[in-house]
Design an enzyme around this catalytic site. Structure first.
Site, mmCIF file in Angstrom:
data_model
loop_
_atom_site.group_PDB
_atom_site.id
_atom_site.type_symbol
_atom_site.label_atom_id
_atom_site.label_comp_id
_atom_site.label_asym_id
_atom_site.label_seq_id
_atom_site.Cartn_x
_atom_site.Cartn_y
_atom_site.Cartn_z
ATOM 1 N N ASP A 1 0.863 -1.184 0.000
ATOM 2 C CA ASP A 1 0.000 0.000 0.000
ATOM 3 C C ASP A 1 0.897 1.230 0.000
ATOM 4 O O ASP A 1 1.734 1.382 0.892
ATOM 5 C CB ASP A 1 -0.897 0.031 1.246
ATOM 6 C CG ASP A 1 -2.086 -0.915 1.136
ATOM 7 O OD1 ASP A 1 -2.620 -1.054 0.031
ATOM 8 O OD2 ASP A 1 -2.450 -1.507 2.157
ATOM 9 N N ARG B 1 -7.831 10.655 2.097
ATOM 10 C CA ARG B 1 -7.224 9.677 1.188
ATOM 11 C C ARG B 1 -7.743 9.865 -0.235
ATOM 12 O O ARG B 1 -7.103 9.389 -1.182
ATOM 13 C CB ARG B 1 -7.522 8.262 1.661
ATOM 14 C CG ARG B 1 -6.950 7.933 3.025
ATOM 15 C CD ARG B 1 -7.499 6.612 3.535
ATOM 16 N NE ARG B 1 -7.031 5.496 2.731
ATOM 17 C CZ ARG B 1 -7.591 4.285 2.745
ATOM 18 N NH1 ARG B 1 -8.663 4.056 3.511
ATOM 19 N NH2 ARG B 1 -7.110 3.315 2.011
ATOM 20 N N LYS C 1 -8.644 1.970 -6.254
ATOM 21 C CA LYS C 1 -9.467 1.322 -5.231
ATOM 22 C C LYS C 1 -10.425 2.349 -4.610
ATOM 23 O O LYS C 1 -10.179 3.559 -4.701
ATOM 24 C CB LYS C 1 -8.570 0.691 -4.149
ATOM 25 C CG LYS C 1 -7.654 1.683 -3.414
ATOM 26 C CD LYS C 1 -6.693 0.960 -2.485
ATOM 27 C CE LYS C 1 -5.845 1.942 -1.688
ATOM 28 N NZ LYS C 1 -4.851 1.268 -0.839
ATOM 29 N N HIS C 2 -11.571 1.922 -4.063
ATOM 30 C CA HIS C 2 -12.066 0.583 -3.795
ATOM 31 C C HIS C 2 -13.393 0.442 -4.549
ATOM 32 O O HIS C 2 -14.381 1.044 -4.139
ATOM 33 C CB HIS C 2 -12.307 0.381 -2.306
ATOM 34 C CG HIS C 2 -11.125 0.761 -1.443
ATOM 35 N ND1 HIS C 2 -10.830 2.076 -1.107
ATOM 36 C CD2 HIS C 2 -10.162 -0.003 -0.865
ATOM 37 C CE1 HIS C 2 -9.742 2.100 -0.332
ATOM 38 N NE2 HIS C 2 -9.315 0.870 -0.167
ATOM 39 N N HIS D 1 -13.175 -1.913 7.621
ATOM 40 C CA HIS D 1 -12.197 -2.610 8.440
ATOM 41 C C HIS D 1 -12.850 -3.149 9.716
ATOM 42 O O HIS D 1 -12.404 -4.159 10.264
ATOM 43 C CB HIS D 1 -11.053 -1.671 8.849
ATOM 44 C CG HIS D 1 -10.146 -1.288 7.726
ATOM 45 N ND1 HIS D 1 -10.371 -0.176 6.957
ATOM 46 C CD2 HIS D 1 -9.020 -1.858 7.243
ATOM 47 C CE1 HIS D 1 -9.422 -0.066 6.045
ATOM 48 N NE2 HIS D 1 -8.588 -1.076 6.200
ATOM 49 N N ASP E 1 -9.960 -6.386 -1.506
ATOM 50 C CA ASP E 1 -9.388 -5.796 -0.299
ATOM 51 C C ASP E 1 -9.096 -6.949 0.666
ATOM 52 O O ASP E 1 -9.510 -8.105 0.440
ATOM 53 C CB ASP E 1 -10.365 -4.779 0.300
ATOM 54 C CG ASP E 1 -9.656 -3.655 1.049
ATOM 55 O OD1 ASP E 1 -8.481 -3.836 1.410
ATOM 56 O OD2 ASP E 1 -10.280 -2.603 1.267
#
Length: 498
Positions: A82, A152, A182-183, A195, A264
């Site tokens: 990453d 991000r 992504k994503h 997560h 992921d």
């Protein structure tokens, strides 16, 4: 017979199919100078890739030695990481270029700077023997409450995100590094973090943020990563990672993506808690994924995922042609990207692009820049670093003190047990000197607002700084918490801005 040896025999499958199944796996592991025996056996069976984390990084020379060892075991092994930039990265100890996060690049809105930052990151990866980067983020920050995308993303406008994606992908491709948007089909419209739990984007189809992914496909991005997010407008029953409707029909059929689709990490709670990693691996490949990531270093989890795939192939539950198709895509990707040039032949990159972009972003925060504040007391409030993203916990005070040794202050990472005590201590220390109060996404973390407001009640002259997304009343905004973002703010606060 040991448990691993027993498992390693697996179902009675043709060797080519066994190798194909292994190509569909990406494994995390522990180690900086040696490769675990279990991982060696997986690589020997055809493992498609490994993903490195901070746990695998000590310094640049060590990383180069590790990637060389891995490729000695299998030359076509993809070595990935990453590498989004800003505070999201694992290569600080290996001398990673300092670049701001994507949001600051979107605020600066200079495609040359975005390309320069992407080139610097890609060049550094090549110098370490890493040729696949799980970046850039193609998500659009669509919900103020979104807890995971935020800075991000390149921004909240799909067109802005799209044009910066194209610049990033082109620069990375020019280096010979595989980028990964992504994503898919977007994580910016959720109010939960996959997560930690299953995330849902409730918007109708025509409101989803697909434009950046279309732009990435049109730009020739070689990899896409799926989101562990449910989109009721597309498939109400399964998250995107496990949905044939989303991965096969939408991404392959409608968007025309022909590259490698990677999941992921399967140990994320959105998959692990509801399905389990092993079932997740089988279902993701059946849905249209080409590789699944098991990022945790516990290789027993990787083995369980591998075994689930092998047994599903043996029983016919997972069609052979689906796995051979996926493995062939991975093989083509590896032929193109797996082998890096020799480190000494990697062309230099521009170390200044990141700081230039970070400075530009601070100056576009919308408010007049304040004058220098010598000897300031800095109270920096921010949430605890996200364990999966490995943000390093950089603080503003350190950046300020690099220019002004008389500055004092404190970094408050996570909610303090006694808010009043923190406020009282800060007010005592700031008596007779300028006060700077920095917050990071205070709307998501109410404790920051309580500390800030209590300080302002006594010191209305305090200067407010935002280090996440812009917040009301902030005189300065870093648009991210990467080291270079905070340095750009520190330059303004200490009169060093150029």
């Amino acid at each position: 017979m040991t448990e691993f040896a027993s498992r390693a025999l697996g179902p009675d499958l043709p060797a080519a199919l066994d190798e194909a199944a292994h190509r569909c796996l990406v494994a995390g592991f522990d180690g900086t100078t040696t490769v675990p025996d279990t991982l060696k056996r997986l690589i020997d069976r055809g493992l498609g890739g490994v993903i490195l984390f901070t746990r695998n990084v000590r310094d640049a020379g060590q990383v180069r030695e590790l990637t060389e060892i891995l490729r000695t075991l299998r030359p076509d092994l993809l070595v990935a990481i990453d590498n989004e930039g800003g505070g999201i990265g694992h290569l600080v100890a290996a001398g990673a270029p300092e670049v701001p996060g994507s949001w600051a690049l979107g605020v600066a809105d200079d495609l040359r700077l975005t390309a320069g930052c992407a080139d610097a990151l890609a060049g550094h990866l090549l110098s370490l023997g890493i040729t696949a980067s799980y970046a850039p983020v193609a998500d659009v920050q669509s919900r103020p409450e979104n807890p995971i995308v935020r800075t991000r993303a390149f921004g909240g406008d799909p067109e802005l995100v799209s044009r910066h994606l194209r610049a990033w992908i082109a620069a990375t491709e020019a280096r010979g590094v595989a980028s990964c948007a992504k994503h898919f089909p977007g994580h910016g419209g959720t109010v939960t973090d996959s997560h930690h739990e299953l995330a849902v984007d409730p918007r109708p189809y025509d409101r989803l943020d697909l434009a950046p992914f279309r732009a990435a496909v049109d730009a020739g991005v070689p990899m896409l990563m799926s989101a562990h997010v449910v989109f009721p407008a597309l498939d109400p029953g399964r998250p995107a990672t496990l949905s044939p409707r989303i991965l096969s029909d939408l991404l392959r059929g409608e968007l025309g993506f022909e590259g490698v689709l990677v999941s992921d990490a399967l140990e994320m709670k959105a998959i692990a808690d509801r399905y389990g990693e092993a079932a997740g691996a089988r279902l993701a490949l059946a849905a249209g994924a080409d590789q699944v990531i098991v990022a945790v270093p516990d290789l027993e989890v990787t083995l369980a995922c591998r075994d689930a795939v092998l047994h599903a192939l043996a029983s016919g539950e997972l069609p052979e042609e689906r796995v051979t198709e996926a493995a062939e895509r991975v093989r083509r990707l590896a032929l193109r990207y797996a082998v890096p040039p020799r480190p000494e032949t990697v062309a230099a990159w521009d170390d200044g692009a990141g700081l230039t972009a970070a400075r530009r972003a601070v100056r576009r925060s919308g408010a007049p820049l304040p004058g220098a504040m010598p000897g300031a007391h800095v109270v920096d409030l921010f949430p605890a670093p996200h364990p999966a993203l490995n943000w390093g916990g950089e603080d503003l005070l350190t950046g300020v003190r690099a220019f002004d040794a008389a500055a004092t202050g404190t970094a408050v990472a996570a909610e303090p047990g006694d808010v009043e005590a923190v406020v009282e201590a800060a007010l005592r220390a700031a008596e007779g000197r300028p006060l700077v109060v920095a917050t990071c996404d205070a709307g998501l973390y109410p404790w920051q607002g309580r500390v800030r407001d209590a300080l302002l009640a006594v010191r209305p002259d305090a200067l407010l700084v935002s280090t996440g997304l812009p917040e009301p009343g902030g005189a300065l905004c870093a648009h991210g918490r990467g080291r270079v973002n905070l340095r750009a703010v520190a330059e303004v606060l200490t009169g060093r801005a150029v």
